[in-house]
Design an enzyme around this catalytic site. Structure first.
Site, PDB file in Angstrom:
ATOM      1  N   HIS A   1      22.532 -32.617  19.581  1.00 42.38           N
ATOM      2  CA  HIS A   1      23.268 -31.358  20.109  1.00 42.38           C
ATOM      3  C   HIS A   1      23.992 -31.427  21.395  1.00 42.38           C
ATOM      4  O   HIS A   1      25.292 -30.310  21.398  1.00 42.38           O
ATOM      5  CB  HIS A   1      21.651 -30.425  20.762  1.00 42.38           C
TER       6      HIS A   1
ATOM      7  N   ASN B   1      19.769 -23.253  20.215  1.00 42.91           N
ATOM      8  CA  ASN B   1      19.453 -24.399  21.532  1.00 42.91           C
ATOM      9  C   ASN B   1      18.311 -23.976  21.943  1.00 42.91           C
ATOM     10  O   ASN B   1      17.622 -24.753  22.856  1.00 42.91           O
ATOM     11  CB  ASN B   1      20.316 -24.897  22.362  1.00 42.91           C
TER      12      ASN B   1
END
Length: 370
Positions: free
Chosen positions: A108, A136
């Site tokens: 990520h 996230n």
């Protein structure tokens, strides 16, 4: 390389040579290079500009790669890898979640603004950071904690204090958790600086969604110069970790008027999923991505796809789409081939958006800008 030579008739020619391109253009000499374009034909001038552009691009790529090296800290913090590994191992012994959480955190981070630990930054009253973007919010805290503990261990060594970036520590930690879970050990290029910005808005459209098909996956990964093969290899990390039910509920409830359950999903597996994820399930409930070997880094993910047991649409599409099916089959059959492809893909992922010079620094605290 730019130079000149004589042709077979003794005439002077300009030579533009790259590793993949060579142009030889007849011209009268002597001549200064700044005035060269005015003496060339339009086609030759176009080729000159193209070659110059390609040479510049090649130099920039080489510059970025040259600033990453496996022995980057050999003089400033020679034991950094062993220090990080010891800290990661200690965290791993506390909870297995360390493995998928750290690996996912690295992915990520790199997919948004490059591998610069910007995902580690905490939001403030004036800035909503990457980690608080909806995509996230499911990043497990154990991943962040792994990097924080490893950073503290590194900085506890006087020689190393404030010498190693959070971005490099995250890259090393991602490698170490793969190895701890039974996956391959590989060398990590180092020399990244930590990023100077982190905004939630920068995350939008940068991370793969569970509903993506092959075209959308390829398009997204290609933005970071990652190939379809890289994408399929990195998807293999789904042999570890877990997912909340909401991420795949559309496949097991009301998929369509004709098919309540996604027909590409193994129907027996779908029933199991319904049992673990009933309607209106507690949103904190999560299930393993790999129903067979969820705590081992192996090639089981690809075997699952062959059986219709890819949890996300984006997973199963790798097998249902003929363009990627052969790769899935090959790696399901040969774990060594998959391991090497994963190592190669992680290397390329680790070079995405590297910060150097004035574009970054070494954070004293991974969660706060200096």
């Amino acid at each position: 390389m730019i130079g000149h030579r004589e042709d077979s008739n003794g005439r002077q020619e300009l030579s533009l040579s790259l590793s993949f391109l060579s142009l030889y253009i007849p011209l009268p000499l002597p001549i200064s290079l700044p005035n060269l374009s005015s003496l060339l034909s339009p086609m030759a001038a176009h080729h000159l500009k193209l070659a110059s552009f390609l040479l510049l691009l090649l130099n920039l790529t080489t510059l970025i790669n040259a600033q990453l090296s496996r022995n980057f800290y050999s003089k400033t913090c020679p034991n950094v890898e062993s220090i990080v590994k010891q800290a990661v191992t200690a965290k791993f012994q506390q909870t297995f979640v360390t493995v998928p959480a750290t690996l996912r955190l690295f992915f990520h981070d790199c997919m948004v603004q490059g591998c610069d630990a910007s995902v580690m930054i905490a939001s403030t009253g004036n800035n909503k950071a990457e980690k608080d973007h909806p995509d996230n919010l499911s990043l497990a805290g154990d991943g962040f904690d792994t990097v924080i503990k490893a950073k503290a261990a590194v900085d506890a060594v006087t020689q190393c204090k404030n010498k190693v970036s959070c971005a490099d520590i995250l890259a090393l930690a991602a490698r170490d958790v793969v190895s701890l879970a039974g996956g391959p050990h590989y060398e990590v290029e180092l020399g990244r600086l930590d990023g100077l910005s982190s905004t939630a808005s920068s995350v939008t459209g940068k991370l793969p969604q569970p509903t993506f098909n092959l075209d959308k996956l390829n398009s997204l990964f290609s933005q970071n110069k990652l190939s379809q093969t890289d994408m399929i290899a990195l998807s293999g990390a789904h042999t570890l970790g877990f997912s909340h039910c909401s991420r795949f509920a559309n496949r097991i409830y009301g998929f369509s008027k004709v098919n309540p359950i996604d027909p590409s999903l193994n129907q027996a597996y779908a029933k199991q999923l319904q049992g673990m994820c009933p309607r209106n399930v507690d949103p904190t409930i999560a299930i393993n991505m790999d129903p067979v070997t969820p705590r081992t880094f192996d090639n089981q993910y690809y075997k699952n796809l062959q059986q219709g047991k890819g949890l996300f649409t984006s997973d199963q599409s790798l097998f249902t789409d003929s363009r990627s099916k052969s790769t899935v089959n090959a790696w399901a059959q040969n774990s060594a081939t998959f391991n090497q492809a994963f190592i190669d893909a992680m290397g390329r992922l680790g070079r995405v958006g590297v910060k150097t010079g004035s574009n970054g620094n070494i954070r004293r605290d991974c969660s706060v800008f200096n």
